[in-house]
Scaffold this active site. Structure first.
Site, PDB file in Angstrom:
ATOM      1  N   LYS A  13       0.833  -1.217   0.000  1.00 16.58           N
ATOM      2  CA  LYS A  13       0.000   0.000   0.000  1.00 16.58           C
ATOM      3  C   LYS A  13       0.866   1.265   0.000  1.00 16.58           C
ATOM      4  O   LYS A  13       0.674   2.162  -0.808  1.00 16.58           O
ATOM      5  CB  LYS A  13      -0.937   0.013   1.221  1.00 16.58           C
ATOM      6  CG  LYS A  13      -1.820  -1.222   1.334  1.00 16.58           C
ATOM      7  CD  LYS A  13      -2.685  -1.196   2.570  1.00 16.58           C
ATOM      8  CE  LYS A  13      -1.951  -1.249   3.895  1.00 16.58           C
ATOM      9  NZ  LYS A  13      -1.256  -2.526   4.199  1.00 16.58           N
ATOM     10  N   ARG A  88      -9.531   0.197   9.135  1.00 19.58           N
ATOM     11  CA  ARG A  88      -9.035  -1.152   9.393  1.00 19.58           C
ATOM     12  C   ARG A  88     -10.020  -1.976  10.205  1.00 19.58           C
ATOM     13  O   ARG A  88      -9.713  -3.120  10.549  1.00 19.58           O
ATOM     14  CB  ARG A  88      -7.745  -1.048  10.200  1.00 19.58           C
ATOM     15  CG  ARG A  88      -6.495  -1.254   9.373  1.00 19.58           C
ATOM     16  CD  ARG A  88      -5.372  -0.892  10.287  1.00 19.58           C
ATOM     17  NE  ARG A  88      -4.204  -1.629  10.064  1.00 19.58           N
ATOM     18  CZ  ARG A  88      -3.102  -1.096   9.532  1.00 19.58           C
ATOM     19  NH1 ARG A  88      -3.091   0.140   9.114  1.00 19.58           N
ATOM     20  NH2 ARG A  88      -2.026  -1.815   9.416  1.00 19.58           N
ATOM     21  N   ARG A 127      12.074  -5.165   4.693  1.00 17.31           N
ATOM     22  CA  ARG A 127      11.707  -3.765   4.378  1.00 17.31           C
ATOM     23  C   ARG A 127      12.654  -2.768   5.038  1.00 17.31           C
ATOM     24  O   ARG A 127      13.109  -2.954   6.157  1.00 17.31           O
ATOM     25  CB  ARG A 127      10.286  -3.492   4.880  1.00 17.31           C
ATOM     26  CG  ARG A 127       9.927  -2.005   4.775  1.00 17.31           C
ATOM     27  CD  ARG A 127       8.482  -1.732   4.877  1.00 17.31           C
ATOM     28  NE  ARG A 127       7.861  -2.265   6.083  1.00 17.31           N
ATOM     29  CZ  ARG A 127       6.563  -2.224   6.290  1.00 17.31           C
ATOM     30  NH1 ARG A 127       5.766  -1.699   5.391  1.00 17.31           N
ATOM     31  NH2 ARG A 127       6.054  -2.712   7.416  1.00 17.31           N
ATOM     32  N   ARG A 160      11.878  -0.636  10.552  1.00 20.81           N
ATOM     33  CA  ARG A 160      10.826  -0.293  11.511  1.00 20.81           C
ATOM     34  C   ARG A 160      10.873  -1.241  12.703  1.00 20.81           C
ATOM     35  O   ARG A 160      11.114  -2.426  12.540  1.00 20.81           O
ATOM     36  CB  ARG A 160       9.456  -0.399  10.829  1.00 20.81           C
ATOM     37  CG  ARG A 160       8.872   0.937  10.463  1.00 20.81           C
ATOM     38  CD  ARG A 160       7.672   0.815   9.573  1.00 20.81           C
ATOM     39  NE  ARG A 160       6.570   0.032  10.141  1.00 20.81           N
ATOM     40  CZ  ARG A 160       5.402  -0.125   9.530  1.00 20.81           C
ATOM     41  NH1 ARG A 160       5.196   0.450   8.358  1.00 20.81           N
ATOM     42  NH2 ARG A 160       4.455  -0.832  10.080  1.00 20.81           N
ATOM     43  N   ARG A 171       0.380  -9.128  13.507  1.00 22.64           N
ATOM     44  CA  ARG A 171      -0.275  -8.147  12.630  1.00 22.64           C
ATOM     45  C   ARG A 171      -1.167  -8.855  11.612  1.00 22.64           C
ATOM     46  O   ARG A 171      -2.242  -8.370  11.263  1.00 22.64           O
ATOM     47  CB  ARG A 171       0.776  -7.271  11.946  1.00 22.64           C
ATOM     48  CG  ARG A 171       1.310  -6.209  12.893  1.00 22.64           C
ATOM     49  CD  ARG A 171       2.703  -5.763  12.556  1.00 22.64           C
ATOM     50  NE  ARG A 171       2.835  -5.040  11.318  1.00 22.64           N
ATOM     51  CZ  ARG A 171       4.003  -4.747  10.763  1.00 22.64           C
ATOM     52  NH1 ARG A 171       5.125  -5.117  11.342  1.00 22.64           N
ATOM     53  NH2 ARG A 171       4.057  -4.082   9.644  1.00 22.64           N
TER      54      ARG A 171
HETATM   55  P1  AP5 Z   1       4.811  -1.603   1.915  1.00 22.55           P
HETATM   56  O1  AP5 Z   1       4.371  -0.827   0.716  1.00 22.55           O
HETATM   57  O2  AP5 Z   1       5.661  -0.912   2.919  1.00 22.55           O
HETATM   58  O3  AP5 Z   1       3.576  -2.319   2.632  1.00 22.55           O
HETATM   59  P2  AP5 Z   1       2.238  -1.721   3.222  1.00 22.55           P
HETATM   60  O4  AP5 Z   1       1.102  -2.400   2.549  1.00 22.55           O
HETATM   61  O5  AP5 Z   1       2.263  -0.232   3.223  1.00 22.55           O
HETATM   62  O6  AP5 Z   1       2.272  -2.334   4.672  1.00 22.55           O
HETATM   63  P3  AP5 Z   1       2.589  -1.733   6.105  1.00 22.55           P
HETATM   64  O7  AP5 Z   1       3.517  -2.735   6.741  1.00 22.55           O
HETATM   65  O8  AP5 Z   1       3.032  -0.319   6.136  1.00 22.55           O
HETATM   66  O9  AP5 Z   1       1.247  -1.865   6.755  1.00 22.55           O
HETATM   67  P4  AP5 Z   1       1.089  -2.109   8.223  1.00 22.55           P
HETATM   68  O10 AP5 Z   1      -0.305  -2.382   8.349  1.00 22.55           O
HETATM   69  O11 AP5 Z   1       1.892  -3.180   8.846  1.00 22.55           O
HETATM   70  O12 AP5 Z   1       1.703  -0.815   8.868  1.00 22.55           O
HETATM   71  P5  AP5 Z   1       1.048   0.584   9.186  1.00 22.55           P
HETATM   72  O13 AP5 Z   1       2.141   1.548   9.167  1.00 22.55           O
HETATM   73  O14 AP5 Z   1      -0.161   0.833   8.378  1.00 22.55           O
HETATM   74  O15 AP5 Z   1       5.568  -2.913   1.357  1.00 22.55           O
HETATM   75  C1  AP5 Z   1       6.120  -3.865   2.257  1.00 22.55           C
HETATM   76  C2  AP5 Z   1       7.456  -4.372   1.721  1.00 22.55           C
HETATM   77  O16 AP5 Z   1       7.247  -5.094   0.496  1.00 22.55           O
HETATM   78  C3  AP5 Z   1       8.464  -3.261   1.372  1.00 22.55           C
HETATM   79  O17 AP5 Z   1       9.732  -3.703   1.688  1.00 22.55           O
HETATM   80  C4  AP5 Z   1       8.297  -3.059  -0.138  1.00 22.55           C
HETATM   81  O18 AP5 Z   1       9.488  -2.567  -0.746  1.00 22.55           O
HETATM   82  C5  AP5 Z   1       7.962  -4.480  -0.597  1.00 22.55           C
HETATM   83  N1  AP5 Z   1       7.058  -4.500  -1.748  1.00 22.55           N
HETATM   84  C6  AP5 Z   1       6.028  -3.657  -2.022  1.00 22.55           C
HETATM   85  N2  AP5 Z   1       5.413  -4.006  -3.173  1.00 22.55           N
HETATM   86  C7  AP5 Z   1       6.073  -5.115  -3.625  1.00 22.55           C
HETATM   87  C8  AP5 Z   1       5.897  -5.966  -4.778  1.00 22.55           C
HETATM   88  N3  AP5 Z   1       4.937  -5.731  -5.672  1.00 22.55           N
HETATM   89  N4  AP5 Z   1       6.747  -7.011  -4.928  1.00 22.55           N
HETATM   90  C9  AP5 Z   1       7.741  -7.263  -3.991  1.00 22.55           C
HETATM   91  N5  AP5 Z   1       7.942  -6.487  -2.891  1.00 22.55           N
HETATM   92  C10 AP5 Z   1       7.118  -5.434  -2.714  1.00 22.55           C
HETATM   93  O19 AP5 Z   1       0.553   0.334  10.673  1.00 22.55           O
HETATM   94  C11 AP5 Z   1       1.476   0.072  11.725  1.00 22.55           C
HETATM   95  C12 AP5 Z   1       0.714  -0.111  13.023  1.00 22.55           C
HETATM   96  O20 AP5 Z   1      -0.001   1.114  13.358  1.00 22.55           O
HETATM   97  C13 AP5 Z   1      -0.383  -1.202  12.997  1.00 22.55           C
HETATM   98  O21 AP5 Z   1       0.147  -2.478  13.286  1.00 22.55           O
HETATM   99  C14 AP5 Z   1      -1.324  -0.678  14.097  1.00 22.55           C
HETATM  100  O22 AP5 Z   1      -0.820  -0.956  15.366  1.00 22.55           O
HETATM  101  C15 AP5 Z   1      -1.282   0.839  13.913  1.00 22.55           C
HETATM  102  N6  AP5 Z   1      -2.326   1.337  12.977  1.00 22.55           N
HETATM  103  C16 AP5 Z   1      -2.129   1.977  11.788  1.00 22.55           C
HETATM  104  N7  AP5 Z   1      -3.311   2.296  11.224  1.00 22.55           N
HETATM  105  C17 AP5 Z   1      -4.275   1.858  12.082  1.00 22.55           C
HETATM  106  C18 AP5 Z   1      -5.692   1.864  12.041  1.00 22.55           C
HETATM  107  N8  AP5 Z   1      -6.378   2.399  11.003  1.00 22.55           N
HETATM  108  N9  AP5 Z   1      -6.365   1.308  13.084  1.00 22.55           N
HETATM  109  C19 AP5 Z   1      -5.719   0.778  14.133  1.00 22.55           C
HETATM  110  N10 AP5 Z   1      -4.361   0.717  14.236  1.00 22.55           N
HETATM  111  C20 AP5 Z   1      -3.654   1.258  13.214  1.00 22.55           C
END
Ligand code: AP5
Length: 213
Positions: A13, A88, A127, A160, A171
């Site tokens: 994403k 979410r 990552r 991270r 997660r």
């Molecule tokens: P990346 O693009 O970084 O993945 P992403 O989908 O953005 O996943 P996130 O890990 O950021 O989501 P998350 O839910 O864990 O974290 P968030 O910050 O939202 O890609 C991942 C990796 O794959 C990278 O290395 C990239 O280079 C690689 N990649 C990408 N595309 C690729 C492809 N096509 N092929 C191969 N490799 C590829 O949330 C963190 C924490 O915050 C949560 O755990 C929760 O505690 C809290 N939080 C955030 N939002 C909320 C909410 N709305 N409600 C409650 N808690 C929340």
């Protein structure tokens, strides 16, 4: 254009959002990035959220809904926005609908990036993210042009704190229990588009652009 990127942690994403910001000139609203900034600033909300994030759990809905309410009021959202990591839970999705109704807007499309769990662990543990702008890279699948340096802003790339194999499992559990039901929620509204997130980064971007125009 008001869009949401949907998918498991590590589905891509954030990676895709960086390209869409440039193409459509609308901001990315990542609740994860907002929470991490609050942790760095040492705010009460950030310190409270950190406990959940370090443990791989979702932060309570009330905190997240408050964050989004404030963010959507900002001037840069007037032309549209890309929601990344929000909503979410069903409660967050319902709160979003209410907010948007009050603002006289609606979601145009929800783009789901479909990636099986078995690929997620390798993506997350490899990552590296930019300390400055939050852009995501991968040591093997999506390396930065210059090691340790962000392609977008030149910032330092770091790992991270929650990107460990152990936290990823938690997660993913939270995703399947609390977030995956949103796929049906938005499919029933006729705005869900399911894309194959296992393709190369550039191929996924092309598929999203085909949908959004
Ligand atoms: P990346 O693009 O970084 O993945 P992403 O989908 O953005 O996943 P996130 O890990 O950021 O989501 P998350 O839910 O864990 O974290 P968030 O910050 O939202 O890609 C991942 C990796 O794959 C990278 O290395 C990239 O280079 C690689 N990649 C990408 N595309 C690729 C492809 N096509 N092929 C191969 N490799 C590829 O949330 C963190 C924490 O915050 C949560 O755990 C929760 O505690 C809290 N939080 C955030 N939002 C909320 C909410 N709305 N409600 C409650 N808690 C929340």
């Amino acid at each position: 254009m008001n869009i949401m990127l949907f998918g498991a942690p590590g589905a891509g994403k954030g990676t895709q959002a960086k390209f869409l910001i440039e193409r459509y000139a609308i901001p990315q609203i990542s609740t994860g990035d907002i929470l991490r900034a609050a942790i760095v600033d040492g705010t009460e909300m950030g310190l409270e959220a950190k406990k959940y994030m370090d443990d791989g759990k979702l932060v309570p809905d009330s905190t997240i809904i408050g964050i989004i309410k404030d963010r959507l009021q900002k001037d840069d959202c007037k032309k549209g926005f890309i929601l990344d990591g929000f909503p979410r839970t069903i409660a967050q999705a319902e709160a979003l609908e209410e907010m948007m109704k009050d603002m006289g807007i609606s979601l145009d499309k929800v783009i789901s990036l479909n990636v099986p769990d078995e690929l997620i662990v390798g993506r997350i543990t490899g990552r590296r993210v930019c300390k400055e702008c939050g852009a995501s890279f991968h040591v093997e699948f999506n390396p930065a042009k210059e090691e340790g340096k962000c392609d977008f802003c030149g910032g330092e790339l770091i790992t991270r704190k929650d990107d460990t194999a152990e936290t990823v499992e938690k997660r993913l559990e939270a995703y399947h229990a609390q977030t995956a039901p949103l796929f049906k929620f938005y499919s029933e509204k006729g705005i869900m588009v399911d894309l194959d997130g296992t393709k190369e980064v550039e191929e996924v971007t092309k598929d999203i652009i085909k949908v959004l125009g």
